[in-house]
Enzyme design. Sequence first.
Site: not given
Length: 562
Positions: A467, A519
């Site tokens: 991330s 995602d």
Amino acid sequence: MPGMVLFGRRWAFASDDLVFPGCFELVVRVLWWVGILTLYLLHRGKMDCAGGGLLSAYLVVLLALLALVIGSVLAIVWVSMRGTICNPGPRKSMPKLLYIRLALFLPEMVWASLGAAWVADGGHCDRTVVNGIIATVVVSWIIIAATVVTIIIVFDPLGGKTAPHSSAGPAHLDTRESSQLLSGLKTAATSVWETRVRLLCCCVGADDHTRGAFTSTAELFSTYFSDTDLVPSDIAAGLALLHQQQDNIHSDLEPDEVVSRSPEPSQDADLDTELENCRHYMQFAAAAYGWPLYVYRNPFTGLCKVGGDCCRSRTAEYDLVGGDQLHCHFGSILHTTGLHYRDFIHVSFHDKVYELPFLVALDHRKEAVVVAVRGTMSLQDILTDLSAESETLDCECGVHDRLAHKGIAQAARYVHRRLINDGILSQAFSVAPVRCYFLFSPVCYVRPFPHSALLLQEYRLVTVGHSLGAGAAALLALMLRSSHPQVRCYAFSPPRGLLSKSLCEYSKGFVVSLVLGKDVIPRLSVTNLEDLKRRILRVIAHCNQPKDPVARLLVRALRREP
């Protein structure tokens, strides 16, 4: 949509947002009215006491006042059900109804105050009557307090400011006065959003980086929401409608032909190697999160495994620099990676805006020095994420367009400065084994190097992250490539909008990105958010149904639709 205009200012709710709250208040008011009526009819003969006449008058007037309130709320619910999201014409009488409803709060407050005083004087009456009236007074003040809180929530600080509009057409917007007004509106919106962000993140701190992040985040939100007259419920309804539309498209979409192509043998081998490397280095990216992620992934045994490490000291054996409760994190890192404490060069959980936690370890299995950067896990990290402006990245790559995400670039610059200026990276390579080759001897790992060695091969540098940490790791690899040409980055779900097109093309040779399923982080960017806003506006404009799901159920029931 658009927002309601009351008392000469715009509020953060629309005229079709009052169905559900109106129905809820209607149920409460009706039950309250029935309860008071029952109390009065059953116990009116027991009010022949000192102050009983006043209590009886209080109940009678309260019944009449509640009847008026119920009628006004019923009218508000009925009008709020009419029209569609973008067609508020059938609801044009809503402001008048709200003025009437708000006007009824004044006698309610006066009567609730008088009721409290009368209850004190009627203490010699029947206890059931007194308790019932006390309950009505308490309920009255609860509803009044809830109304005040609701008004505070839907208050729009920018409601008193309106964009320039004139029948003269768009040319009017090009005047100097209109330009100044638009600039003032943008400045005011940025100031309001900055105040909101400061209140939300009041515990973060107030250094220069934090103040800069507040300003960047405020500019992002003010730019995104300033050019549309949307209230929060419009956004929620648009997202629901868009999700339903996409589901219908996906269910009806059937490919006419499926084409499959097997990769070449060399590509297949490279893909298998990279997937194995991703599986291996993902453990380092997960370890950078410390004990919270480890306990989340091991809910039954995680606390037991890392609990003892919280009280055990390792600083005498190995010098680790980090933040608070480092040893709890260190125990989870050991369990996640399977390494020994002596394999770690540096572990830091120092966490501020633009300054991310990271660890440096020796991976003997892959013969690499691994730098793992933690992803988003705190308000400071969220502010780093939301600093979405572009700035030039400091790297020697021969690319002219070196723009990158400002917040992540600042975080990568912090890790780079720590690695180089604090000597962390040089320490890692100085203690890492070096593979040496001899002409007629097997491979050996020694330091210092024998003079007869023909070839020396050091550990390579690998940066990993997930991330936010993936974005920082990718930018860190770009910054370190000039001094470590063999650097490799494994970025798991990196954020979208991280690099300019030129830097993206340049990094393809040494940055491997892995995205799992749907995602949202690798698909989230300012450009995509603008596209999402346009889609929401489009789907709302074509919607011919009421916004509130309760309104839809009521309309179907009244029309006897299935």
